[in-house]
Scaffold this motif. Structure first.
Motif, PDB file in Angstrom:
ATOM      1  N   GLY A   1       0.779  -1.241   0.000  1.00  0.00           N
ATOM      2  CA  GLY A   1       0.000   0.000   0.000  1.00  0.00           C
ATOM      3  C   GLY A   1       0.807   1.285   0.000  1.00  0.00           C
ATOM      4  N   TYR A   2       1.965   1.273  -0.655  1.00  0.00           N
ATOM      5  CA  TYR A   2       2.761   2.508  -0.722  1.00  0.00           C
ATOM      6  C   TYR A   2       2.039   3.561  -1.552  1.00  0.00           C
ATOM      7  N   GLU A   3       2.041   4.802  -1.058  1.00  0.00           N
ATOM      8  CA  GLU A   3       1.388   5.911  -1.740  1.00  0.00           C
ATOM      9  C   GLU A   3       2.428   6.825  -2.377  1.00  0.00           C
ATOM     10  N   VAL A   4       1.954   7.722  -3.234  1.00  0.00           N
ATOM     11  CA  VAL A   4       2.835   8.695  -3.885  1.00  0.00           C
ATOM     12  C   VAL A   4       3.621   9.467  -2.831  1.00  0.00           C
ATOM     13  N   GLY A   5       4.927   9.581  -3.049  1.00  0.00           N
ATOM     14  CA  GLY A   5       5.779  10.344  -2.146  1.00  0.00           C
ATOM     15  C   GLY A   5       6.376   9.539  -1.014  1.00  0.00           C
ATOM     16  N   GLU A   6       5.899   8.312  -0.806  1.00  0.00           N
ATOM     17  CA  GLU A   6       6.435   7.493   0.283  1.00  0.00           C
ATOM     18  C   GLU A   6       7.777   6.879  -0.109  1.00  0.00           C
ATOM     19  N   LYS A   7       8.615   6.712   0.896  1.00  0.00           N
ATOM     20  CA  LYS A   7       9.953   6.159   0.686  1.00  0.00           C
ATOM     21  C   LYS A   7       9.929   4.640   0.804  1.00  0.00           C
ATOM     22  N   LEU A   8      10.622   3.975  -0.114  1.00  0.00           N
ATOM     23  CA  LEU A   8      10.733   2.523  -0.074  1.00  0.00           C
ATOM     24  C   LEU A   8      11.857   2.102   0.887  1.00  0.00           C
ATOM     25  N   PRO A   9      11.851   0.857   1.321  1.00  0.00           N
ATOM     26  CA  PRO A   9      12.959   0.352   2.134  1.00  0.00           C
ATOM     27  C   PRO A   9      14.271   0.457   1.345  1.00  0.00           C
ATOM     28  N   ASN A  10      15.401   0.391   2.057  1.00  0.00           N
ATOM     29  CA  ASN A  10      16.688   0.495   1.365  1.00  0.00           C
ATOM     30  C   ASN A  10      17.009  -0.781   0.598  1.00  0.00           C
ATOM     31  N   GLU A  11      18.130  -0.749  -0.129  1.00  0.00           N
ATOM     32  CA  GLU A  11      18.510  -1.879  -0.991  1.00  0.00           C
ATOM     33  C   GLU A  11      18.637  -3.184  -0.216  1.00  0.00           C
ATOM     34  N   TYR A  12      19.213  -3.100   0.980  1.00  0.00           N
ATOM     35  CA  TYR A  12      19.404  -4.314   1.781  1.00  0.00           C
ATOM     36  C   TYR A  12      18.053  -4.970   2.084  1.00  0.00           C
ATOM     37  N   GLU A  13      17.101  -4.165   2.532  1.00  0.00           N
ATOM     38  CA  GLU A  13      15.776  -4.680   2.903  1.00  0.00           C
ATOM     39  C   GLU A  13      15.028  -5.207   1.687  1.00  0.00           C
ATOM     40  N   LEU A  14      15.114  -4.485   0.576  1.00  0.00           N
ATOM     41  CA  LEU A  14      14.448  -4.935  -0.644  1.00  0.00           C
ATOM     42  C   LEU A  14      15.079  -6.220  -1.163  1.00  0.00           C
ATOM     43  N   SER A  15      16.381  -6.299  -1.039  1.00  0.00           N
ATOM     44  CA  SER A  15      17.089  -7.505  -1.466  1.00  0.00           C
ATOM     45  C   SER A  15      16.589  -8.729  -0.698  1.00  0.00           C
ATOM     46  N   ASP A  16      16.401  -8.570   0.608  1.00  0.00           N
ATOM     47  CA  ASP A  16      15.878  -9.663   1.432  1.00  0.00           C
ATOM     48  C   ASP A  16      14.429  -9.974   1.066  1.00  0.00           C
ATOM     49  N   ALA A  17      13.625  -8.920   0.894  1.00  0.00           N
ATOM     50  CA  ALA A  17      12.201  -9.107   0.616  1.00  0.00           C
ATOM     51  C   ALA A  17      11.964  -9.772  -0.739  1.00  0.00           C
TER      52      ALA A  17
ATOM     53  N   GLY B   1      21.296  10.432  -2.196  1.00  0.00           N
ATOM     54  CA  GLY B   1      21.554  10.703  -0.797  1.00  0.00           C
ATOM     55  C   GLY B   1      20.337  10.612   0.094  1.00  0.00           C
ATOM     56  N   SER B   2      19.185  10.323  -0.496  1.00  0.00           N
ATOM     57  CA  SER B   2      17.953  10.260   0.296  1.00  0.00           C
ATOM     58  C   SER B   2      17.293   8.897   0.233  1.00  0.00           C
ATOM     59  N   GLY B   3      17.140   8.358  -0.988  1.00  0.00           N
ATOM     60  CA  GLY B   3      16.505   7.055  -1.120  1.00  0.00           C
ATOM     61  C   GLY B   3      15.609   6.976  -2.334  1.00  0.00           C
ATOM     62  N   THR B   4      14.767   5.968  -2.361  1.00  0.00           N
ATOM     63  CA  THR B   4      13.856   5.729  -3.481  1.00  0.00           C
ATOM     64  C   THR B   4      12.413   5.968  -3.031  1.00  0.00           C
ATOM     65  N   TYR B   5      11.685   6.724  -3.833  1.00  0.00           N
ATOM     66  CA  TYR B   5      10.323   7.122  -3.479  1.00  0.00           C
ATOM     67  C   TYR B   5       9.341   6.765  -4.595  1.00  0.00           C
ATOM     68  N   ILE B   6       8.057   6.680  -4.233  1.00  0.00           N
ATOM     69  CA  ILE B   6       7.008   6.477  -5.228  1.00  0.00           C
ATOM     70  C   ILE B   6       6.824   7.793  -5.976  1.00  0.00           C
ATOM     71  N   SER B   7       6.950   7.760  -7.281  1.00  0.00           N
ATOM     72  CA  SER B   7       6.895   8.982  -8.093  1.00  0.00           C
ATOM     73  C   SER B   7       5.484   9.547  -8.180  1.00  0.00           C
ATOM     74  N   SER B   8       5.400  10.862  -8.164  1.00  0.00           N
ATOM     75  CA  SER B   8       4.104  11.531  -8.320  1.00  0.00           C
ATOM     76  C   SER B   8       3.582  11.407  -9.752  1.00  0.00           C
ATOM     77  N   LYS B   9       4.466  10.988 -10.685  1.00  0.00           N
ATOM     78  CA  LYS B   9       4.054  10.849 -12.085  1.00  0.00           C
ATOM     79  C   LYS B   9       3.277   9.572 -12.336  1.00  0.00           C
ATOM     80  N   LYS B  10       3.297   8.662 -11.354  1.00  0.00           N
ATOM     81  CA  LYS B  10       2.466   7.452 -11.388  1.00  0.00           C
ATOM     82  C   LYS B  10       2.621   6.640 -12.675  1.00  0.00           C
ATOM     83  N   GLY B  11       3.838   6.576 -13.161  1.00  0.00           N
ATOM     84  CA  GLY B  11       4.093   5.751 -14.328  1.00  0.00           C
ATOM     85  C   GLY B  11       3.738   6.393 -15.650  1.00  0.00           C
ATOM     86  N   VAL B  12       3.376   7.674 -15.619  1.00  0.00           N
ATOM     87  CA  VAL B  12       3.010   8.364 -16.859  1.00  0.00           C
ATOM     88  C   VAL B  12       4.245   9.032 -17.446  1.00  0.00           C
TER      89      VAL B  12
END
Length: 240
Positions: free
Chosen positions: A22-38, A64-75
């Motif tokens: 349920g990640y929404e626009v603007g939310e930050k994803l887990p870091n590479e380590y966590e995503l790698s495990d998931a 320097g901040s991380g990966t976020y859900i884009s406001s462009k929503k894939g457009v």
């Protein structure tokens, strides 16, 4: 480097991960380590999968901040290839015609289905547009885009939201090429009327106010073309 099929599969699994959690626009994803495990893949594969989704405007990587859900929503920035159309007059008139079909109905639905919170947001954007126009701040263009984009969101129609780039392209062409004192004045009045109708939860008034707005802007553009003695004979009459 990870093989392309694995990257594609990982990108698909990452999309599922985003939707399932349920990640929404603007939310930050887990870091590479966590995503790698998931996702049960190596960090390099995760990194390439993220790049793949970022290229599709689904994710946004901030250094320097991380990966976020884009406001462009894939457009995509220009999903319909408008930049390659040389005849800007034909494009402008055709975009107006498309807006006739879409935006009055969008405004009507926004009056019906928009939340109270959305209406407050719409009012704030309206006031910000007026302030920007009065101060001749070029930010009024982006704010105008936000106004119409929010209406599409408020309509509650997920298919309409995917057509926001069409509306935005029309707004940008008009504002960049034809904004003048008269158009600024009519824009302020039109947005006030649309806002008032939506705040009153009056769908018909919202429909009519949006239609009047589009017609007024279109007439202003046509008058500008006439003054410049632009030949409009090649355009279909229903576009004029």
């Amino acid at each position: 480097m990870a093989t392309r099929p694995l990257v594609e599969k990982t990108a698909e699994r990452l999309m599922s991960f985003i939707l399932d959690n349920g990640y929404e626009v603007g939310e930050k994803l887990p870091n590479e380590y966590e995503l790698s495990d998931a996702l049960e893949v190596g960090r390099s594969t995760v990194r390439e999968a993220v790049r793949s989704l970022a290229a599709r405007n689904i994710l946004e990587v901030r250094q320097g901040s991380g990966t976020y859900i884009s406001s462009k929503k894939g457009v995509a920035e220009d999903p319909f290839g408008f930049a390659f159309i040389k005849d800007r007059i034909k494009l402008t008139t055709d975009l107006f015609e498309l807006r006739y079909l879409l935006e009055p109905r969008i405004a009507e639905r926004a009056a019906q289905f928009g939340s109270d919170e959305d209406i407050v947001h719409l009012e704030n954007i309206t006031l910000a547009i007026e302030k920007a126009l009065e101060e001749e701040d070029p930010r009024h263009l982006q704010l105008d885009v936000e106004f119409h984009s929010l209406l599409a969101e408020m309509s509650g129609n997920i298919a309409v939201k995917s057509l926001i780039p069409v509306i935005n392209e029309s707004i940008q062409i008009i504002n960049e090429d034809y904004t003048n004192h008269q158009m600024k004045k009519t824009t302020i009045e039109a947005h006030r009327n649309i806002l008032k109708a939506i705040k009153s939860r009056h769908p018909i008034a919202a429909y009519d106010s949006m239609m009047a707005h589009i017609l007024t802007v279109r007439q202003t553009v046509l008058n500008d073309w006439y003054e410049k003695d632009i030949d409009l004979k090649g355009l279909p009459k229903h576009n004029l």
